[in-house]
Design an enzyme around this catalytic site. Structure first.
Site, PDB file in Angstrom:
ATOM      1  N   HIS A   8     -60.727  75.818 -46.386  1.00  0.00           N
ATOM      2  CA  HIS A   8     -61.064  74.646 -45.760  1.00  0.00           C
ATOM      3  C   HIS A   8     -61.062  74.858 -44.159  1.00  0.00           C
ATOM      4  O   HIS A   8     -60.171  75.735 -43.612  1.00  0.00           O
ATOM      5  CB  HIS A   8     -59.924  73.536 -46.098  1.00  0.00           C
ATOM      6  CG  HIS A   8     -59.954  72.324 -45.145  1.00  0.00           C
ATOM      7  ND1 HIS A   8     -61.223  71.387 -45.495  1.00  0.00           N
ATOM      8  CD2 HIS A   8     -59.375  72.145 -44.069  1.00  0.00           C
ATOM      9  CE1 HIS A   8     -60.909  70.579 -44.342  1.00  0.00           C
ATOM     10  NE2 HIS A   8     -59.959  70.750 -43.430  1.00  0.00           N
ATOM     11  N   ASP A  10     -61.274  72.591 -40.669  1.00  0.00           N
ATOM     12  CA  ASP A  10     -61.363  71.112 -40.131  1.00  0.00           C
ATOM     13  C   ASP A  10     -62.660  71.321 -39.151  1.00  0.00           C
ATOM     14  O   ASP A  10     -62.495  71.805 -38.043  1.00  0.00           O
ATOM     15  CB  ASP A  10     -59.989  71.114 -39.370  1.00  0.00           C
ATOM     16  CG  ASP A  10     -59.883  69.524 -39.078  1.00  0.00           C
ATOM     17  OD1 ASP A  10     -60.858  68.845 -39.179  1.00  0.00           O
ATOM     18  OD2 ASP A  10     -58.778  69.131 -38.680  1.00  0.00           O
ATOM     19  N   HIS A  36     -56.669  83.856 -41.707  1.00  0.00           N
ATOM     20  CA  HIS A  36     -55.505  83.019 -42.276  1.00  0.00           C
ATOM     21  C   HIS A  36     -55.715  82.343 -43.666  1.00  0.00           C
ATOM     22  O   HIS A  36     -54.917  82.564 -44.464  1.00  0.00           O
ATOM     23  CB  HIS A  36     -55.435  81.716 -41.086  1.00  0.00           C
ATOM     24  CG  HIS A  36     -54.016  80.993 -41.718  1.00  0.00           C
ATOM     25  ND1 HIS A  36     -52.768  81.016 -41.217  1.00  0.00           N
ATOM     26  CD2 HIS A  36     -54.220  79.879 -42.239  1.00  0.00           C
ATOM     27  CE1 HIS A  36     -52.186  80.236 -41.778  1.00  0.00           C
ATOM     28  NE2 HIS A  36     -53.076  79.357 -42.562  1.00  0.00           N
ATOM     29  N   GLU A  37     -56.920  81.967 -43.691  1.00  0.00           N
ATOM     30  CA  GLU A  37     -57.486  81.286 -45.075  1.00  0.00           C
ATOM     31  C   GLU A  37     -57.598  82.374 -45.921  1.00  0.00           C
ATOM     32  O   GLU A  37     -57.164  82.420 -47.326  1.00  0.00           O
ATOM     33  CB  GLU A  37     -58.543  80.419 -44.837  1.00  0.00           C
ATOM     34  CG  GLU A  37     -58.424  79.196 -44.204  1.00  0.00           C
ATOM     35  CD  GLU A  37     -57.258  78.265 -44.542  1.00  0.00           C
ATOM     36  OE1 GLU A  37     -56.979  78.138 -45.715  1.00  0.00           O
ATOM     37  OE2 GLU A  37     -56.356  77.667 -43.829  1.00  0.00           O
ATOM     38  N   HIS A  40     -54.200  83.202 -47.686  1.00  0.00           N
ATOM     39  CA  HIS A  40     -53.817  82.253 -48.706  1.00  0.00           C
ATOM     40  C   HIS A  40     -54.657  82.603 -49.999  1.00  0.00           C
ATOM     41  O   HIS A  40     -53.908  82.670 -51.030  1.00  0.00           O
ATOM     42  CB  HIS A  40     -53.982  80.759 -48.370  1.00  0.00           C
ATOM     43  CG  HIS A  40     -53.010  80.459 -47.232  1.00  0.00           C
ATOM     44  ND1 HIS A  40     -51.972  80.492 -47.274  1.00  0.00           N
ATOM     45  CD2 HIS A  40     -53.416  79.779 -46.051  1.00  0.00           C
ATOM     46  CE1 HIS A  40     -51.328  79.989 -46.326  1.00  0.00           C
ATOM     47  NE2 HIS A  40     -52.319  79.359 -45.376  1.00  0.00           N
ATOM     48  N   HIS A  46     -47.443  80.332 -46.150  1.00  0.00           N
ATOM     49  CA  HIS A  46     -47.239  80.374 -44.735  1.00  0.00           C
ATOM     50  C   HIS A  46     -45.899  81.518 -44.609  1.00  0.00           C
ATOM     51  O   HIS A  46     -44.961  81.436 -45.191  1.00  0.00           O
ATOM     52  CB  HIS A  46     -46.778  79.003 -44.102  1.00  0.00           C
ATOM     53  CG  HIS A  46     -48.097  78.419 -44.064  1.00  0.00           C
ATOM     54  ND1 HIS A  46     -48.426  77.169 -44.346  1.00  0.00           N
ATOM     55  CD2 HIS A  46     -49.554  78.752 -43.624  1.00  0.00           C
ATOM     56  CE1 HIS A  46     -49.478  76.527 -43.912  1.00  0.00           C
ATOM     57  NE2 HIS A  46     -50.202  77.858 -43.592  1.00  0.00           N
TER      58      HIS A  46
END
Length: 80
Positions: A8, A10, A36-37, A40, A46
Site C-alpha cells: 500500500h 498512500d 519498507h513495504e 513487510h 516494524h
C-alpha cells in the site's frame, strides 16, 4: 503486515522518484517506501532501530533503501 503480497502506498502523500529533481519540501522517497513495504512482504515487523528499513516512520526527503544487518538476519531467520 500484508499476507497476500500486496503493498500500500498512500496516494495523499507527495512521492518522489528522484529527490534531487523533486523540489517539494514534503516529498517522500518512493523507493524507500517500497523497500519498507518489501521488508513487510518478506515477513519483517516494524523495528525499533532507526537504521532499519522497517522503522515505522521516514521523514520528508529522507532515503533508506538498504536493508541493515539486522534486517537481513531477520529475513534469514524467517526463511531458514
Amino acid at each position: 503486515m500484508p499476507e497476500d503480497g500486496e503493498m500500500h502506498v498512500d496516494a495523499a502523500r507527495r512521492w518522489a522518484v528522484n529527490l534531487s529533481v523533486e523540489t517539494s519540501p514534503v516529498a517522500y522517497d518512493l523507493e524507500s517506501a517500497a523497500t519498507h513495504e518489501i521488508g513487510h512482504v518478506l515477513g519483517l515487523n516494524h523495528s525499533s532501530l532507526r537504521s532499519s528499513v522497517t522503522y515505522p516512520s521516514l521523514g520528508h526527503r529522507k532515503r533508506k533503501v538498504r536493508f541493515n544487518v539486522y534486517d537481513v538476519q531477520g529475513i534469514q531467520e524467517l526463511f531458514s
